[in-house]
Scaffold this active site. Structure first.
Site, PDB file in Angstrom:
ATOM      1  N   TYR A 154       0.814  -1.212   0.000  1.00 31.22           N
ATOM      2  CA  TYR A 154       0.000   0.000   0.000  1.00 31.22           C
ATOM      3  C   TYR A 154       0.851   1.267   0.000  1.00 31.22           C
ATOM      4  O   TYR A 154       0.407   2.305  -0.512  1.00 31.22           O
ATOM      5  CB  TYR A 154      -0.989  -0.020   1.166  1.00 31.22           C
ATOM      6  CG  TYR A 154      -2.161  -0.927   0.859  1.00 31.22           C
ATOM      7  CD1 TYR A 154      -3.225  -0.475   0.086  1.00 31.22           C
ATOM      8  CD2 TYR A 154      -2.172  -2.254   1.290  1.00 31.22           C
ATOM      9  CE1 TYR A 154      -4.283  -1.310  -0.235  1.00 31.22           C
ATOM     10  CE2 TYR A 154      -3.230  -3.097   0.977  1.00 31.22           C
ATOM     11  CZ  TYR A 154      -4.279  -2.618   0.208  1.00 31.22           C
ATOM     12  OH  TYR A 154      -5.325  -3.454  -0.121  1.00 31.22           O
TER      13      TYR A 154
ATOM     14  N   HIS B 105     -15.262   1.814  -0.688  1.00 32.36           N
ATOM     15  CA  HIS B 105     -14.143   0.926  -0.348  1.00 32.36           C
ATOM     16  C   HIS B 105     -13.029   1.654   0.396  1.00 32.36           C
ATOM     17  O   HIS B 105     -11.911   1.144   0.489  1.00 32.36           O
ATOM     18  CB  HIS B 105     -13.595   0.257  -1.613  1.00 32.36           C
ATOM     19  CG  HIS B 105     -14.532  -0.763  -2.190  1.00 32.36           C
ATOM     20  ND1 HIS B 105     -14.415  -1.250  -3.476  1.00 32.36           N
ATOM     21  CD2 HIS B 105     -15.617  -1.387  -1.643  1.00 32.36           C
ATOM     22  CE1 HIS B 105     -15.382  -2.131  -3.697  1.00 32.36           C
ATOM     23  NE2 HIS B 105     -16.119  -2.220  -2.604  1.00 32.36           N
TER      24      HIS B 105
ATOM     25  N   CYS C 231      -7.898   2.759  18.337  1.00 30.57           N
ATOM     26  CA  CYS C 231      -8.857   3.788  18.751  1.00 30.57           C
ATOM     27  C   CYS C 231      -9.857   4.157  17.660  1.00 30.57           C
ATOM     28  O   CYS C 231     -10.729   4.995  17.878  1.00 30.57           O
ATOM     29  CB  CYS C 231      -8.118   5.043  19.221  1.00 30.57           C
ATOM     30  SG  CYS C 231      -7.276   5.955  17.898  1.00 30.57           S
TER      31      CYS C 231
ATOM     32  N   CYS D 144       0.026   6.230  16.036  1.00 27.06           N
ATOM     33  CA  CYS D 144      -1.240   6.900  15.745  1.00 27.06           C
ATOM     34  C   CYS D 144      -1.184   8.320  16.288  1.00 27.06           C
ATOM     35  O   CYS D 144      -0.770   8.546  17.428  1.00 27.06           O
ATOM     36  CB  CYS D 144      -2.391   6.123  16.376  1.00 27.06           C
ATOM     37  SG  CYS D 144      -3.991   6.975  16.292  1.00 27.06           S
TER      38      CYS D 144
ATOM     39  N   CYS E 162      -4.024   8.368  19.443  1.00 23.82           N
ATOM     40  CA  CYS E 162      -3.825   7.677  20.719  1.00 23.82           C
ATOM     41  C   CYS E 162      -2.355   7.415  21.046  1.00 23.82           C
ATOM     42  O   CYS E 162      -2.031   7.018  22.163  1.00 23.82           O
ATOM     43  CB  CYS E 162      -4.600   6.357  20.733  1.00 23.82           C
ATOM     44  SG  CYS E 162      -3.956   5.085  19.616  1.00 23.82           S
TER      45      CYS E 162
ATOM     46  N   GLY F 193     -16.588   2.033 -15.813  1.00 18.06           N
ATOM     47  CA  GLY F 193     -15.281   1.428 -15.579  1.00 18.06           C
ATOM     48  C   GLY F 193     -15.278   0.327 -14.541  1.00 18.06           C
ATOM     49  O   GLY F 193     -14.295   0.169 -13.822  1.00 18.06           O
ATOM     50  N   THR F 194     -16.364  -0.437 -14.455  1.00 19.24           N
ATOM     51  CA  THR F 194     -16.445  -1.501 -13.462  1.00 19.24           C
ATOM     52  C   THR F 194     -16.435  -2.864 -14.133  1.00 19.24           C
ATOM     53  O   THR F 194     -16.892  -3.015 -15.265  1.00 19.24           O
ATOM     54  CB  THR F 194     -17.712  -1.370 -12.604  1.00 19.24           C
ATOM     55  OG1 THR F 194     -18.859  -1.619 -13.420  1.00 19.24           O
ATOM     56  CG2 THR F 194     -17.819   0.016 -11.989  1.00 19.24           C
ATOM     57  N   SER F 195     -15.953  -3.868 -13.406  1.00 21.77           N
ATOM     58  CA  SER F 195     -15.892  -5.227 -13.957  1.00 21.77           C
ATOM     59  C   SER F 195     -17.226  -5.943 -13.862  1.00 21.77           C
ATOM     60  O   SER F 195     -17.471  -6.921 -14.565  1.00 21.77           O
ATOM     61  CB  SER F 195     -14.835  -6.042 -13.199  1.00 21.77           C
ATOM     62  OG  SER F 195     -15.225  -6.240 -11.845  1.00 21.77           O
TER      63      SER F 195
ATOM     64  N   GLU G 228     -15.034  -2.247 -22.254  1.00 24.25           N
ATOM     65  CA  GLU G 228     -15.643  -3.414 -22.892  1.00 24.25           C
ATOM     66  C   GLU G 228     -16.766  -3.907 -21.995  1.00 24.25           C
ATOM     67  O   GLU G 228     -16.866  -3.489 -20.834  1.00 24.25           O
ATOM     68  CB  GLU G 228     -14.599  -4.508 -23.111  1.00 24.25           C
ATOM     69  CG  GLU G 228     -13.896  -4.939 -21.857  1.00 24.25           C
ATOM     70  CD  GLU G 228     -12.735  -5.884 -22.135  1.00 24.25           C
ATOM     71  OE1 GLU G 228     -12.375  -6.629 -21.208  1.00 24.25           O
ATOM     72  OE2 GLU G 228     -12.213  -5.867 -23.256  1.00 24.25           O
TER      73      GLU G 228
END
Length: 233
Positions: free
Chosen positions: A52, A108, A119, A135, A138, A175-177, A203
């Site tokens: 990430y 999402h 926390c 964090c 906290c 643009g979604t599957s 597509e």
């Protein structure tokens, strides 16, 4: 006119952000079960953070494309006529906001935010994360994770999403599957309530036959053309 727009990874492809399930998508190179589940994070948080962190740096370097800007124009144009655009995205990037969209619902989560499992504080975050990062709320280290919905977790804001869908005159998937639920089921939900549906994609999606109208082509070309048609109708 009220329009509900659902966007997926395909709208950000022209901005250099990878899709997931295409033949050269992210999940053909990385195993989502090792990188995008709560179990993966518990087992090897360093590996998950590295993945990430890479995606976060990629996003920071990216820029919104013509499709993002067109949807911002649509929001403004509908609002000027007394209508509304409800923009719901499966994407965890912030390119809609950077293009000028004022109201975006991230079902999402958001990559440029971190959430503390100790926390539950959610914080804007543009830097790398690690198990040593404390964090800001906290002070605990080891509890920060990307503020994204992983496999096995429930999407966010579902009540608001369904309320907005039932208030729409048109449902549009971009643009979604058509393979990731619950978002893939939105078109059937809309049709069940008599709402007109439209797919705009590179597509046909897995559920393309469920749509009343279908337009195909690169999002950076197809979306501006569709928005122009809507605003000049």
């Amino acid at each position: 006119m009220n329009i509900f727009v659902l966007t997926g990874a395909g709208i950000s492809a022209a901005s250099g952000l990878g899709t997931f399930r295409d033949k050269d998508g992210l999940w053909t190179h990385f195993d989502p079960m090792k990188l995008a589940t709560p179990e993966a994070f518990a087992r090897d948080p360093n590996e998950v953070h590295a993945f990430y962190n890479m995606r976060r740096r990629n996003l920071i370097e990216a820029e919104p494309n013509a499709a993002h800007h067109a949807l911002a124009r649509l929001e403004a144009g509908l609002g000027a006529r007394g209508g509304r655009l409800f923009l719901c995205t499966q994407n965890i990037d912030d390119l809609h906001e950077r293009a000028g969209s004022q109201q975006v619902t991230h079902m999402h989560g958001e990559l440029l935010k971190a959430r503390c499992v100790q926390c539950n504080a959610v914080t804007l975050w543009h830097e790398d994360l690690s198990i040593e990062t404390p964090c800001l709320s906290c002070g605990c280290a080891g509890g920060l994770r990307p503020h994204v919905v992983w496999f096995g977790e429930l999407p966010l804001f579902m009540d608001a999403i369904y309320d907005a869908m039932l208030d729409a005159d048109l449902f549009v998937a971009i643009g979604t599957s058509g393979s990731v639920y619950p978002a893939a089921g939105f078109v059937s939900e809309a049709r069940g309530h008599g709402i007109r549906t439209c797919e705009i994609n590179l597509e046909p999606s897995d559920n393309a036959r469920r749509f009343d109208e279908r337009r195909y082509g690169p999002a950076s070309e197809a979306i501006p053309a569709w928005v122009k048609d809507v605003l000049t109708a």
